[in-house]
Enzyme design. Sequence first.
Site, PDB file in Angstrom:
ATOM      1  CE  LYS A  96      -3.400   2.688   2.429  1.00 53.44           C
ATOM      2  NZ  LYS A  96      -3.910   3.102   3.755  1.00 53.44           N
ATOM      3  CB  THR A 206      -9.594   5.631  12.727  1.00 55.02           C
ATOM      4  OG1 THR A 206      -8.256   5.934  12.322  1.00 55.02           O
ATOM      5  CG2 THR A 206      -9.921   6.416  13.983  1.00 55.02           C
TER       6      THR A 206
END
Length: 255
Positions: A96, A206
């Site tokens: 990524k 998150t």
Amino acid sequence: MSMLEIAGRKFNSRLLVGTGKFASHELMREAIVASETEIVTVSLRRVELESPRKGILDYIPQNIQLLPNSSGARNADEAVRIARICKMASGTNWIKLEVIPDPVYLLPDPVETLKAAEILVKEGFVVLPYINADPLLAKRLEEAGCATVMPLGSPIGTNKGIQTLDMIRIIVDICNIPVVVDAGLGKPSHASLAMEIGADAVLINTAIAVAGDPARMGDAFRQAVIAGRTAFEAGLGETKEKGEASSPLTGFLDG
């Protein structure tokens, strides 16, 4: 729901999960299992390669596709160096790609991201770049050989949802590689919306990690992704400005 395909590999789940911010590795594992994700991102900085104690990788299920990220890279050179180290440390050529010089809003650098992507693709990496919701950049990255593009919904960790909706719609329309909405999705409804507009997958960190019950939140996002994608594939009804009755208002009086 159809399967997600990235770089020739097929996945049942369209939910990617990050591993940062969890209160413990045990909670992280519970959330990963509950979410039924098949792709998990991890920062090299959180991998204790030389520690005799169990590290983060020991808590990630064996059947998961590991997606190391270049977190911490401020330019293309640093991102390429981190990607190479990740490949050696993890045994996977998936990366990524994150190039973030901005310490306040954590916005990715488009120029350095494209530069790093071109280098890494030539070296045989499966590159999944994190980008601003920029359709032209997304297309350039596709042309460079990236496996996906990962436009942000809103800045990392903000939980504000998709504030870049129109641009993501354009990216979905013009790109022929999977579009993964990454960053800022704070509620399962945000993930469902991303899927409803045609995104191929979402990445959540998150919102799951800081939830009161991360495992249950992982399951909630799992369900939301399935619902949103199923609705997209079923064909959502057209939006209209005026009301339209679902059945005749007066027809039954005739005759």
